[in-house]
Design an enzyme around this catalytic site. Structure first.
Site, short mmCIF file in Angstrom:
data_model
loop_
_atom_site.label_atom_id
_atom_site.label_comp_id
_atom_site.label_asym_id
_atom_site.label_seq_id
_atom_site.Cartn_x
_atom_site.Cartn_y
_atom_site.Cartn_z
N GLU A 116 0.85 -1.18 0.00
CA GLU A 116 0.00 0.00 0.00
C GLU A 116 0.88 1.23 0.00
OE1 GLU A 116 -0.90 -0.81 4.65
OE2 GLU A 116 -1.96 -1.79 3.04
N TYR A 128 6.10 1.38 -9.03
CA TYR A 128 5.40 0.10 -8.92
C TYR A 128 4.70 -0.24 -10.24
CZ TYR A 128 6.13 0.83 -3.89
OH TYR A 128 6.69 1.05 -2.66
#
Ligand SMILES: CC(C)(COP(=O)(O)OP(=O)(O)OC[C@H]1O[C@@H](n2cnc3c(N)ncnc32)[C@H](O)[C@@H]1OP(=O)(O)O)[C@@H](O)C(=O)NCCC(=O)NCCS
Length: 157
Positions: A116, A128
């Site tokens: 997260e 990411y």
């Protein structure tokens, strides 16, 4: 050449320096305590956890320029933190650290890697996504200061 290696007790101070550059006390959820002391305790707790994996990126001259913290439980790997020193960014070190984690997760037959990230963290989200992580959920007001968390995963198939 950058090497990715297990973090040692003697790397903790360098990793704290990186954290203090990378995150605000609010982001680290540090109250009124001394940030160095809180982070030192945190790293030592993680180093003692059998399911935690702490890896550092070390330059040729032995300097720690980044690190990752991940937990490996059942068939999931969770990336809890990745940080690279400000002067070493945009040189592919964050990518190397996350790839090292993904390779380890694969080797241990994990089904996926989860993480997260703060919704405002454009750099981390871009990294990411460049590493094939996908957004799968938004947790409204997840962080202590009210910011949303973007949940991302990479299925390892
Ligand atoms: C996020 C972080 C770890 C990236 O580390 P890095 O070593 O600079 O990343 P890399 O050089 O490996 O970048 C890989 C790719 O991610 C993307 N990226 C990285 N930083 C970016 C930025 N500031 N803006 C846009 N894209 C970015 C790019 O696609 C980049 O590839 P490119 O340089 O070929 O364009 C670093 O910015 C950092 O330490 N930030 C503070 C800590 C943090 O927020 N950690 C994440 C907590 S969940």
């Amino acid at each position: 050449m950058i090497r990715i290696e297990d973090m040692r007790e003697s790397d903790v101070e360098a990793c704290i320096d990186i954290d203090l550059e990378a995150f605000t006390p609010a982001e680290m959820a540090i109250g009124k305590e001394d940030p160095r002391a809180v982070r030192a305790r945190h790293f030592r707790e993680e180093l003692a956890r059998t399911w935690a994996r702490l890896r550092v990126a070390r330059s040729e001259d032995g300097v720690v320029v980044g690190y990752t913290l991940s937990w490996h439980v059942a068939d999931e790997a969770q990336l809890l933190n990745v940080a690279v020193g400000v002067s070493s960014r945009r040189k592919g070190i964050g990518r190397l650290l996350v790839e090292d984690l993904v390779a380890h997760a694969r080797k241990t037959s994990a089904a996926r890697v989860l993480l997260e990230v703060r919704a405002s963290n454009v750099a981390a989200i871009a990294m990411y996504e460049a590493l094939s992580f996908e957004r799968f959920n938004l947790r409204a007001g997840y962080y202590a200061d009210g910011e949303d968390a973007v949940e991302m995963w990479r299925e390892l198939g």
